[in-house]
Design a protein around this motif. Sequence first.
Motif, PDB file in Angstrom:
ATOM      1  N   UNK A 167       0.830  -1.206   0.000  1.00 26.61           N
ATOM      2  CA  UNK A 167       0.000   0.000   0.000  1.00 26.61           C
ATOM      3  C   UNK A 167       0.862   1.252   0.000  1.00 26.61           C
ATOM      4  N   UNK A 168       1.936   1.220   0.780  1.00 23.37           N
ATOM      5  CA  UNK A 168       2.847   2.362   0.858  1.00 23.37           C
ATOM      6  C   UNK A 168       3.446   2.639  -0.521  1.00 23.37           C
ATOM      7  N   UNK A 169       3.987   1.580  -1.126  1.00 23.97           N
ATOM      8  CA  UNK A 169       4.681   1.727  -2.405  1.00 23.97           C
ATOM      9  C   UNK A 169       3.684   2.188  -3.474  1.00 23.97           C
ATOM     10  N   UNK A 205       1.579 -12.867   7.392  1.00 28.51           N
ATOM     11  CA  UNK A 205       2.829 -13.560   7.027  1.00 28.51           C
ATOM     12  C   UNK A 205       3.204 -13.232   5.591  1.00 28.51           C
ATOM     13  N   UNK A 206       2.179 -12.948   4.791  1.00 26.95           N
ATOM     14  CA  UNK A 206       2.413 -12.593   3.388  1.00 26.95           C
ATOM     15  C   UNK A 206       3.190 -11.272   3.293  1.00 26.95           C
ATOM     16  N   UNK A 230      -6.542  -4.186  -2.173  1.00 30.71           N
ATOM     17  CA  UNK A 230      -5.453  -4.503  -1.226  1.00 30.71           C
ATOM     18  C   UNK A 230      -6.006  -4.363   0.184  1.00 30.71           C
ATOM     19  N   UNK A 231      -5.352  -5.013   1.134  1.00 34.14           N
ATOM     20  CA  UNK A 231      -5.812  -5.018   2.524  1.00 34.14           C
ATOM     21  C   UNK A 231      -4.610  -4.970   3.462  1.00 34.14           C
ATOM     22  N   UNK A 246     -11.245 -11.845  -3.308  1.00 32.94           N
ATOM     23  CA  UNK A 246     -10.109 -11.722  -4.219  1.00 32.94           C
ATOM     24  C   UNK A 246      -8.845 -11.989  -3.404  1.00 32.94           C
ATOM     25  N   UNK A 247      -7.874 -12.671  -4.001  1.00 28.53           N
ATOM     26  CA  UNK A 247      -6.616 -12.965  -3.291  1.00 28.53           C
ATOM     27  C   UNK A 247      -5.680 -11.759  -3.397  1.00 28.53           C
ATOM     28  N   UNK A 248      -6.154 -10.615  -2.900  1.00 32.65           N
ATOM     29  CA  UNK A 248      -5.371  -9.384  -3.013  1.00 32.65           C
ATOM     30  C   UNK A 248      -4.254  -9.379  -1.979  1.00 32.65           C
ATOM     31  N   UNK A 249      -3.219  -8.569  -2.191  1.00 34.22           N
ATOM     32  CA  UNK A 249      -2.211  -8.404  -1.137  1.00 34.22           C
ATOM     33  C   UNK A 249      -2.759  -7.408  -0.123  1.00 34.22           C
ATOM     34  N   UNK A 250      -2.622  -7.617   1.135  1.00 37.81           N
ATOM     35  CA  UNK A 250      -2.171  -8.822   1.828  1.00 37.81           C
ATOM     36  C   UNK A 250      -3.268  -9.179   2.818  1.00 37.81           C
ATOM     37  N   UNK A 251      -3.516 -10.421   3.069  1.00 34.98           N
ATOM     38  CA  UNK A 251      -4.508 -10.767   4.081  1.00 34.98           C
ATOM     39  C   UNK A 251      -5.373 -11.958   3.749  1.00 34.98           C
ATOM     40  N   UNK A 252      -6.158 -11.870   2.671  1.00 28.61           N
ATOM     41  CA  UNK A 252      -7.065 -12.984   2.388  1.00 28.61           C
ATOM     42  C   UNK A 252      -6.375 -14.349   2.330  1.00 28.61           C
TER      43      UNK A 252
END
Length: 393
Positions: free
Chosen positions: A150-152, A182-183, A293-294, A313-319
């Motif tokens: 998210x930062x980037x 962990x992702x 994203x999450x 959705x397998x978004x970064x990061x969390x799901x």
Amino acid sequence: GGHNIIQQNIKLDQHKTKTMKLVYLLNNTWYAGGQTRVLANKVNYWVRNGHEVYILTTDKLGRQPFYEIDPRVKMIDFNIRYIQTDQMSKWEKIKKNPELLLHHRKLLKKTLLEIRPDITISMFGRDIYILPFIKDGSSKILEAHGARYTWILSRKGLLGKLHNWIDLQIVKRFDRLVTLTHEDLPKWGVNNSICITNASTFEPTEAASLDVHKVIASGRYGEQKNFESLIEAWAIVHSLHPEWTLKLCGQGLENLDSMINTLGLGDCIERYESKDMLKEYMDSSICACSSKHEGLSMILVESHMCGVPGVSYACPCGPRDIIVDGETGFLIEQVGDHVSLANAIVRLIEDEDIRKAMGRKARERAKQLFSEEVIMNQWIELFNELRKTSKNK
């Protein structure tokens, strides 16, 4: 003699829990969202267990906390008003921010030297540029509630690159960086990091029945939550199962009205703000997450805890940390693939056995990974480890 024994026992008990002084730093407590809710849960847990807790804010602006905070938590506001500079142009910001940071530093340093906490925890506000350099004897922890991605993503151009580089140097000055998934952990590329996820806000004794014809989604309206994609998926679901309703819980959802009306979905999509999310999860049978994203996705954690299977959705990061694809729900690899999202929801609608089996597994897994006891014990271990090393400094 009996009296002495009781006193000794009390002393032993207190020694066992080792009461700590904890300070949390953040912008404000009135913002409705996952980060604020998780903070409220944590501080309430700490004071219930006899620790001394402070919340130091910069932008209270006379408003009350959105979530209930135990009156034993001591709250101090510095009235820095960063929020006002956030509205300014880039150059006005560059002029104004150093002055605010110096004022913030003076107040924060004075306060920490008075409190003398064991642990000071930043929730990644402006205080990150100040906290690591204050020598008050406390161990300094940085909680990243958003993923590195998210930062980037949100900082564009050369200035953005510089900003990210500076932040990374600052992150290294903390005793520990704590990520939510962990992702996300390897993405920071710093060796002082550890993953401690968020605990669920509640652990109901009963699971949801999964007989209600409702799918739930939750969050504040914005690009990140990508509700538009979920509504496109819902148009497909609705054409096959008009008896099912989509419930959207959150703020700013009136922004979706024109899309909902254009697609003729006004009768099968409910939107409102809810302060009782437990009730909302228990009154639904499938949880949907369409985010781009999450940080973690508390909606998936909490719905799992209620025994509600998830489609995301397998978004970064969390799901990926929460849903085991095909066991506790379905992960859609391509973010924005609303047809696959719709198909997964339809599959759970049409196959009650799979829905209920996944719900049971989701609840079992959530209890193992996201219960308050499990998570808070991980924090206690971290605090104890940091206090040991700070004594040896």
